[in-house]
Enzyme design. Sequence first.
Site, PDB file in Angstrom:
ATOM      1  N   HIS A  50     -76.418  97.188 -58.388  1.00 43.42           N
ATOM      2  CA  HIS A  50     -75.177  97.750 -59.080  1.00 43.42           C
ATOM      3  C   HIS A  50     -75.584  96.895 -60.194  1.00 43.42           C
ATOM      4  O   HIS A  50     -76.468  96.732 -60.240  1.00 43.42           O
ATOM      5  CB  HIS A  50     -73.829  96.142 -58.934  1.00 43.42           C
ATOM      6  CG  HIS A  50     -74.174  94.398 -58.848  1.00 43.42           C
ATOM      7  ND1 HIS A  50     -74.452  94.155 -57.514  1.00 43.42           N
ATOM      8  CD2 HIS A  50     -75.082  93.741 -59.317  1.00 43.42           C
ATOM      9  CE1 HIS A  50     -74.535  92.542 -58.193  1.00 43.42           C
ATOM     10  NE2 HIS A  50     -74.993  92.731 -59.148  1.00 43.42           N
TER      11      HIS A  50
HETATM   12  P1  TYD Z   1     -72.355  90.675 -54.738  1.00 44.71           P
HETATM   13  O1  TYD Z   1     -72.601  90.398 -56.642  1.00 44.71           O
HETATM   14  O2  TYD Z   1     -71.805  92.789 -55.094  1.00 44.71           O
HETATM   15  O3  TYD Z   1     -73.835  90.732 -54.133  1.00 44.71           O
HETATM   16  P2  TYD Z   1     -75.049  91.282 -53.770  1.00 44.71           P
HETATM   17  O4  TYD Z   1     -75.138  92.058 -54.947  1.00 44.71           O
HETATM   18  O5  TYD Z   1     -76.647  90.720 -53.202  1.00 44.71           O
HETATM   19  O6  TYD Z   1     -74.162  92.054 -52.761  1.00 44.71           O
HETATM   20  O7  TYD Z   1     -71.327  89.741 -54.486  1.00 44.71           O
HETATM   21  C1  TYD Z   1     -70.690  89.994 -52.724  1.00 44.71           C
HETATM   22  C2  TYD Z   1     -69.997  90.008 -52.541  1.00 44.71           C
HETATM   23  O8  TYD Z   1     -69.314  88.321 -52.604  1.00 44.71           O
HETATM   24  C3  TYD Z   1     -68.450  90.729 -53.158  1.00 44.71           C
HETATM   25  O9  TYD Z   1     -67.751  90.804 -53.173  1.00 44.71           O
HETATM   26  C4  TYD Z   1     -67.860  89.735 -54.771  1.00 44.71           C
HETATM   27  C5  TYD Z   1     -68.170  88.056 -54.000  1.00 44.71           C
HETATM   28  N1  TYD Z   1     -68.703  87.380 -54.930  1.00 44.71           N
HETATM   29  C6  TYD Z   1     -67.778  86.106 -54.950  1.00 44.71           C
HETATM   30  O10 TYD Z   1     -66.446  86.350 -55.360  1.00 44.71           O
HETATM   31  N2  TYD Z   1     -68.413  85.042 -56.947  1.00 44.71           N
HETATM   32  C7  TYD Z   1     -69.514  85.138 -57.308  1.00 44.71           C
HETATM   33  O11 TYD Z   1     -69.769  84.628 -58.023  1.00 44.71           O
HETATM   34  C8  TYD Z   1     -70.243  86.321 -57.160  1.00 44.71           C
HETATM   35  C9  TYD Z   1     -72.012  86.307 -57.076  1.00 44.71           C
HETATM   36  C10 TYD Z   1     -69.746  87.549 -55.702  1.00 44.71           C
END
Ligand code: TYD
Length: 138
Positions: A50
């Site tokens: 992302h």
């Molecule tokens: P994401 O940022 O997509 O993590 P990665 O890139 O490591 O896979 O986040 C994963 C999930 O966690 C997504 O459903 C959003 C949630 N999330 C929160 O609720 N709060 C946060 O501060 C973060 C970073 C993610």
Amino acid sequence: MQYSLITIKSIKSEANGTLSFFESNTDIPFDVKRVYYISGVLNGGHRGAHAHKTLRQFLFCPYGAVEVILNDSKCSESIHLSSPSTGLLLEPGLWRDMLWHEDNSVLCVAASEYYDEKDYIRSFEEYLQYIENTAEDN
Ligand code: TYD
């Protein structure tokens, strides 16, 4: 590409390891509003995929080894984080993938804003379009 590697100040004790620290606006150039970390990922695990529209982040890996692969729509660069005393400052608008190179490596992130799903771009096609539109606006 809009990133930089920052040395995290560390104090080593003879017998009992190392203490590392950084402070908002002194060591990293923003107010930290949120801290999160990723644990329990095995070697070969992959996260990310992302970009963020406005969020600034400071990534560090105090345990293990994680590769951060950045793409700014024109080129790609790979950064290896594997030291408690090195952090990666990411400016907004970079596509990132994270690849785990050791079981249970911990990736920590200090972020400039509270969590906001609207700040994410989760499709690479959409990301390329976003960068093109942003360039046209400027
Ligand atoms: P994401 O940022 O997509 O993590 P990665 O890139 O490591 O896979 O986040 C994963 C999930 O966690 C997504 O459903 C959003 C949630 N999330 C929160 O609720 N709060 C946060 O501060 C973060 C970073 C993610």
